[in-house]
Design an enzyme around this catalytic site. Structure first.
Site, PDB file in Angstrom:
ATOM      1  N   ARG A 157     -13.186  30.166  87.694  1.00  0.00           N
ATOM      2  CA  ARG A 157     -14.183  29.845  88.900  1.00  0.00           C
ATOM      3  C   ARG A 157     -15.492  28.944  89.046  1.00  0.00           C
ATOM      4  O   ARG A 157     -15.575  28.321  90.467  1.00  0.00           O
ATOM      5  CB  ARG A 157     -15.409  31.397  88.973  1.00  0.00           C
ATOM      6  CG  ARG A 157     -14.205  32.076  89.729  1.00  0.00           C
ATOM      7  CD  ARG A 157     -14.849  34.180  90.067  1.00  0.00           C
ATOM      8  NE  ARG A 157     -15.350  35.213  88.953  1.00  0.00           N
ATOM      9  CZ  ARG A 157     -15.863  34.824  88.437  1.00  0.00           C
ATOM     10  NH1 ARG A 157     -16.392  36.022  89.078  1.00  0.00           N
ATOM     11  NH2 ARG A 157     -15.807  36.372  87.299  1.00  0.00           N
ATOM     12  N   GLU A 171     -15.556  49.887  79.159  1.00  0.00           N
ATOM     13  CA  GLU A 171     -15.587  49.228  80.332  1.00  0.00           C
ATOM     14  C   GLU A 171     -15.415  49.082  82.252  1.00  0.00           C
ATOM     15  O   GLU A 171     -15.113  50.839  82.035  1.00  0.00           O
ATOM     16  CB  GLU A 171     -14.350  47.923  80.251  1.00  0.00           C
ATOM     17  CG  GLU A 171     -15.103  47.262  78.680  1.00  0.00           C
ATOM     18  CD  GLU A 171     -16.130  46.168  78.995  1.00  0.00           C
ATOM     19  OE1 GLU A 171     -15.850  45.164  79.897  1.00  0.00           O
ATOM     20  OE2 GLU A 171     -17.143  46.265  77.864  1.00  0.00           O
ATOM     21  N   ASN A 202     -20.687  32.697  86.574  1.00  0.00           N
ATOM     22  CA  ASN A 202     -18.964  32.453  86.441  1.00  0.00           C
ATOM     23  C   ASN A 202     -18.573  31.076  87.508  1.00  0.00           C
ATOM     24  O   ASN A 202     -17.561  30.971  87.442  1.00  0.00           O
ATOM     25  CB  ASN A 202     -18.557  33.228  86.610  1.00  0.00           C
ATOM     26  CG  ASN A 202     -18.760  34.576  85.727  1.00  0.00           C
ATOM     27  OD1 ASN A 202     -18.142  34.956  84.874  1.00  0.00           O
ATOM     28  ND2 ASN A 202     -19.579  35.949  86.197  1.00  0.00           N
ATOM     29  N   ASN A 255     -51.533 -13.600  88.167  1.00  0.00           N
ATOM     30  CA  ASN A 255     -51.177 -12.908  88.854  1.00  0.00           C
ATOM     31  C   ASN A 255     -50.033 -13.734  89.533  1.00  0.00           C
ATOM     32  O   ASN A 255     -49.708 -14.941  89.378  1.00  0.00           O
ATOM     33  CB  ASN A 255     -52.007 -13.292  90.116  1.00  0.00           C
ATOM     34  CG  ASN A 255     -52.164 -13.415  91.363  1.00  0.00           C
ATOM     35  OD1 ASN A 255     -50.615 -12.934  92.098  1.00  0.00           O
ATOM     36  ND2 ASN A 255     -53.437 -12.746  92.071  1.00  0.00           N
ATOM     37  N   ALA A 303     -46.614 -22.549  94.827  1.00  0.00           N
ATOM     38  CA  ALA A 303     -45.625 -21.447  95.751  1.00  0.00           C
ATOM     39  C   ALA A 303     -44.099 -22.325  95.797  1.00  0.00           C
ATOM     40  O   ALA A 303     -44.473 -24.111  96.240  1.00  0.00           O
ATOM     41  CB  ALA A 303     -45.874 -21.434  97.065  1.00  0.00           C
ATOM     42  N   ARG A 347     -40.766 -28.395  93.376  1.00  0.00           N
ATOM     43  CA  ARG A 347     -40.144 -28.450  94.584  1.00  0.00           C
ATOM     44  C   ARG A 347     -40.424 -29.799  94.849  1.00  0.00           C
ATOM     45  O   ARG A 347     -40.531 -30.262  94.966  1.00  0.00           O
ATOM     46  CB  ARG A 347     -41.258 -27.256  95.582  1.00  0.00           C
ATOM     47  CG  ARG A 347     -42.430 -27.897  96.240  1.00  0.00           C
ATOM     48  CD  ARG A 347     -42.772 -26.851  96.445  1.00  0.00           C
ATOM     49  NE  ARG A 347     -44.249 -27.326  97.008  1.00  0.00           N
ATOM     50  CZ  ARG A 347     -45.281 -26.768  97.115  1.00  0.00           C
ATOM     51  NH1 ARG A 347     -45.407 -25.263  96.729  1.00  0.00           N
ATOM     52  NH2 ARG A 347     -46.446 -27.464  97.457  1.00  0.00           N
TER      53      ARG A 347
HETATM   54  C1  UD1 Z   1     -18.244  41.717  78.762  1.00  0.00           C
HETATM   55  C2  UD1 Z   1     -18.332  43.807  77.977  1.00  0.00           C
HETATM   56  C3  UD1 Z   1     -19.180  44.166  79.003  1.00  0.00           C
HETATM   57  C4  UD1 Z   1     -20.212  43.447  79.702  1.00  0.00           C
HETATM   58  C5  UD1 Z   1     -20.291  41.865  80.158  1.00  0.00           C
HETATM   59  C6  UD1 Z   1     -21.549  41.271  80.546  1.00  0.00           C
HETATM   60  C7  UD1 Z   1     -17.034  43.475  76.266  1.00  0.00           C
HETATM   61  C8  UD1 Z   1     -15.009  43.725  76.640  1.00  0.00           C
HETATM   62  N1  UD1 Z   1     -17.442  43.535  77.590  1.00  0.00           N
HETATM   63  O1  UD1 Z   1     -16.745  41.617  80.021  1.00  0.00           O
HETATM   64  O2  UD1 Z   1     -19.540  44.987  78.690  1.00  0.00           O
HETATM   65  O3  UD1 Z   1     -21.547  44.143  80.957  1.00  0.00           O
HETATM   66  O4  UD1 Z   1     -20.020  41.929  79.392  1.00  0.00           O
HETATM   67  O5  UD1 Z   1     -21.253  40.482  81.083  1.00  0.00           O
HETATM   68  O6  UD1 Z   1     -17.267  42.506  75.498  1.00  0.00           O
HETATM   69  N2  UD1 Z   1     -15.062  35.154  75.503  1.00  0.00           N
HETATM   70  C9  UD1 Z   1     -14.550  34.381  74.321  1.00  0.00           C
HETATM   71  N3  UD1 Z   1     -12.396  35.009  74.515  1.00  0.00           N
HETATM   72  C10 UD1 Z   1     -12.600  35.684  74.385  1.00  0.00           C
HETATM   73  C11 UD1 Z   1     -12.827  36.891  76.466  1.00  0.00           C
HETATM   74  C12 UD1 Z   1     -13.843  36.611  75.706  1.00  0.00           C
HETATM   75  O7  UD1 Z   1     -14.603  33.816  74.154  1.00  0.00           O
HETATM   76  O8  UD1 Z   1     -10.913  36.031  74.539  1.00  0.00           O
HETATM   77  C13 UD1 Z   1     -16.287  34.488  76.246  1.00  0.00           C
HETATM   78  C14 UD1 Z   1     -16.122  34.974  77.906  1.00  0.00           C
HETATM   79  O9  UD1 Z   1     -16.206  32.828  77.626  1.00  0.00           O
HETATM   80  C15 UD1 Z   1     -16.923  34.882  78.710  1.00  0.00           C
HETATM   81  C16 UD1 Z   1     -17.573  36.506  77.195  1.00  0.00           C
HETATM   82  O10 UD1 Z   1     -17.005  36.012  76.331  1.00  0.00           O
HETATM   83  O11 UD1 Z   1     -18.380  34.492  77.676  1.00  0.00           O
HETATM   84  C17 UD1 Z   1     -17.887  37.323  78.052  1.00  0.00           C
HETATM   85  O12 UD1 Z   1     -16.072  37.637  77.682  1.00  0.00           O
HETATM   86  P1  UD1 Z   1     -15.865  38.120  79.454  1.00  0.00           P
HETATM   87  O13 UD1 Z   1     -14.212  38.302  79.664  1.00  0.00           O
HETATM   88  O14 UD1 Z   1     -16.280  37.354  80.980  1.00  0.00           O
HETATM   89  O15 UD1 Z   1     -16.071  39.419  79.177  1.00  0.00           O
HETATM   90  P2  UD1 Z   1     -16.523  40.642  80.404  1.00  0.00           P
HETATM   91  O16 UD1 Z   1     -15.213  41.299  81.572  1.00  0.00           O
HETATM   92  O17 UD1 Z   1     -17.445  40.226  81.734  1.00  0.00           O
HETATM   93 CA    CA Z   2     -18.708  37.637  81.881  1.00  0.00          CA
END
Ligand code: UD1
Ligand code: CA
Length: 460
Positions: free
Chosen positions: A21, A159, A232, A382, A428, A445
């Site tokens: 996004r 979740e 995001n 100056n 100058a 000059r």
């Molecule tokens: C997660 C939490 C949720 C919480 C929310 C807060 C879980 C399952 N859920 O959900 O409870 O309310 O965050 O924002 O943990 N990432 C990785 N690798 C992966 C997946 C994610 O590095 O395989 C990183 C993403 O880049 C991101 C963060 O972890 O920065 C959170 O992942 P995202 O998939 O956005 O979790 P949410 O669904 O928002």
């Molecule tokens: Ca998230």
């Protein structure tokens, strides 16, 4: 000593996600807040914690992230396919000390404070507990819900996509940030399954496992909600930028700095200001900037990696980069000081002047439409309007030296390497190519010819 155990701390920051996004080629965590990648803000907060060993899980744009995040000592773990937050943490565990406490952070939650993290760690250590950072939201849509029993004990995180209608009404949500021992994680993470609405290995499923294993689960809250806000898209990033800038502005106001408008100021680095400093609207400060007591900065100035001495006055639309100003200097409006500009006490650089790698001596004036580069100018000199130090012959840079009390007439070119002696005067419009001795007058000059009786041509 008795009763005191030293816990090692492993901070695992998740930064593997793509951030679709953001609509950008740049990995999300490298997008900048206050001039610094979001991930650097997170690592910086974690670095304030005692004995923190930092681990970062990367995936999308892994090489770019490694290349740009260089000022921290981190061990990188690569998650080539994003299979969920539980899977992500598991990628770092082989490098994590098995005796450590693990703190899980997110590269796209940039404003988390170290004080809040310390509170979370204390909570985890106090009861050998799984400590969660949670918040109550008016609109909890999308977040994992904190499920408690009638006695208020945390039972699980569900979740949003897996929650029942009744659970959707819970307003306490998971921020994702948690602290727990590596020993527990090493037991629980291998047991996660992806049997849920998103087909992911949820880190949040370890909460129910903790409850089942009689491990205490406790929650604390951040001081401010923005600490746990994730980014995001660019709208959310822009909103957090404003929150952060306002925080910095409030700190300056509290410290006694006058700001014409705290909402129209941007600090992308560290601004250190003395007493009675005043800053007008629209100014940008980058890198390390020090403003001594009584400095005043006019509207729409950019000041980067510079030190300004006591009482310096900078007027509107000036750009100051890599410069050192002694006390009482006066700059602008519309002046440009480039790296190596070294202004001694009460020196003056006026409108449409550019100064680079040059000393401007005490009390000397460079007031109008002038370029001074690779030069050393003494005291009380100056420099007339439109003077140019011709420091570059197309291949090499050469130096211009001007002695104390010299007077450079307007529209002169000083062809470097060249010296103008103390007390010397340049007529100058001169083009000076040879040394002028102390107290000499040099006029270089074309001589003026007046032709009388000359008639203008007439139209055919
Ligand atoms: C997660 C939490 C949720 C919480 C929310 C807060 C879980 C399952 N859920 O959900 O409870 O309310 O965050 O924002 O943990 N990432 C990785 N690798 C992966 C997946 C994610 O590095 O395989 C990183 C993403 O880049 C991101 C963060 O972890 O920065 C959170 O992942 P995202 O998939 O956005 O979790 P949410 O669904 O928002
Ligand atoms: Ca998230």
């Amino acid at each position: 000593m008795s009763g005191h155990t030293v816990m090692t701390l492993a901070v695992v920051t998740l930064a593997a996600g793509k951030g679709s996004r953001m609509k950008s080629d740049l990995p999300k965590v490298l997008h900048k807040l206050a001039g610094k990648p979001m991930l650097a803000h997170v690592l910086n907060s974690a670095a304030q914690l005692d004995d923190a060993r930092q681990h970062v899980v990367i995936g999308h744009g892994a090489d770019a992230v490694k290349q740009q995040i260089t000022e921290f000592d981190v061990s990188w773990a690569v998650q080539s396919e994003q299979k969920g937050t539980g899977h992500a943490v598991a990628q770092a565990m082989p490098d994590v000390d098995a005796e450590a406490t693990v703190l899980v952070l997110y590269g796209d939650v940039p404003l988390i404070r170290s004080e809040t993290l310390q509170k979370l760690l204390d909570e985890s250590h106090a009861g050998n507990a799984l400590a969660l950072l949670t918040v109550e939201l008016d609109d909890p849509t999308g977040y994992g819900r904190i499920v408690r029993d009638d006695a208020g004990n945390i039972q699980a995180i569900v979740e949003h996509k897996d929650a029942s209608a009744e659970q959707h009404r819970i307003r306490e949500v998971n921020t994702g940030i948690l602290a727990v021992s590596a020993a527990h994680l090493n037991t629980w993470l291998p047991k996660l399954s992806a049997n849920n609405a998103q087909g992911e290995y949820y880190l949040t499923d370890i909460i129910a496992m903790a409850v089942e294993n009689d491990v205490a689960v406790r929650a604390i809250h951040p001081l401010d909600e923005y600490e746990v806000q994730g980014v995001n898209d660019r709208l959310q990033l822009a909103a957090l930028e404003r929150v952060y800038q306002r925080q910095l502005a409030d700190e300056l106001l509290t410290a006694g700095v006058s700001l014409a408008d705290p909402a129209r100021l941007d600090i992308r680095g560290t601004l250190t200001a003395g007493a009675d400093v005043s800053i007008d609207i629209g100014c940008v400060f980058e890198g390390d900037v020090v403003l001594a007591d009584g400095v005043s900065i006019g509207p729409y100035c950019v000041v980067k990696n510079s030190q300004l001495g006591q009482g310096c006055e900078v007027e509107a639309y000036s750009h100051i980069d890599g410069a050192q100003l002694a006390s009482g200097c006066s700059i602008g409006p519309y002046a440009r000081l480039r790296p190596g500009a070294d202004l001694k006490q009460s020196a003056k650089v006026g409108n449409f002047c550019e100064v680079k790698k040059a000393v401007i001596g005490e009390g000397s004036k460079v007031n109008h439409l002038t370029y001074i580069g690779d030069a050393e100018i003494g005291k009380d000199v100056n420099v007339g309007a439109g003077t140019i130090t011709c420091n570059y012959d197309g291949v090499n840079k050469s130096k211009t030296e001007i002695g104390d009390g010299a007077f450079i007439g307007s529209n002169s070119s000083l062809v470097a390497p060249v010296k103008v002696g103390a007390g010397a005067t340049i007529g100058a419009g001169s083009v000076i190519t040879r040394e002028v001795a102390d107290n000499e007058l040099s006029v270089a000059r074309g001589k003026q010819r007046n032709i009388s009786g000359w008639a203008r041509p007439v139209k055919n």
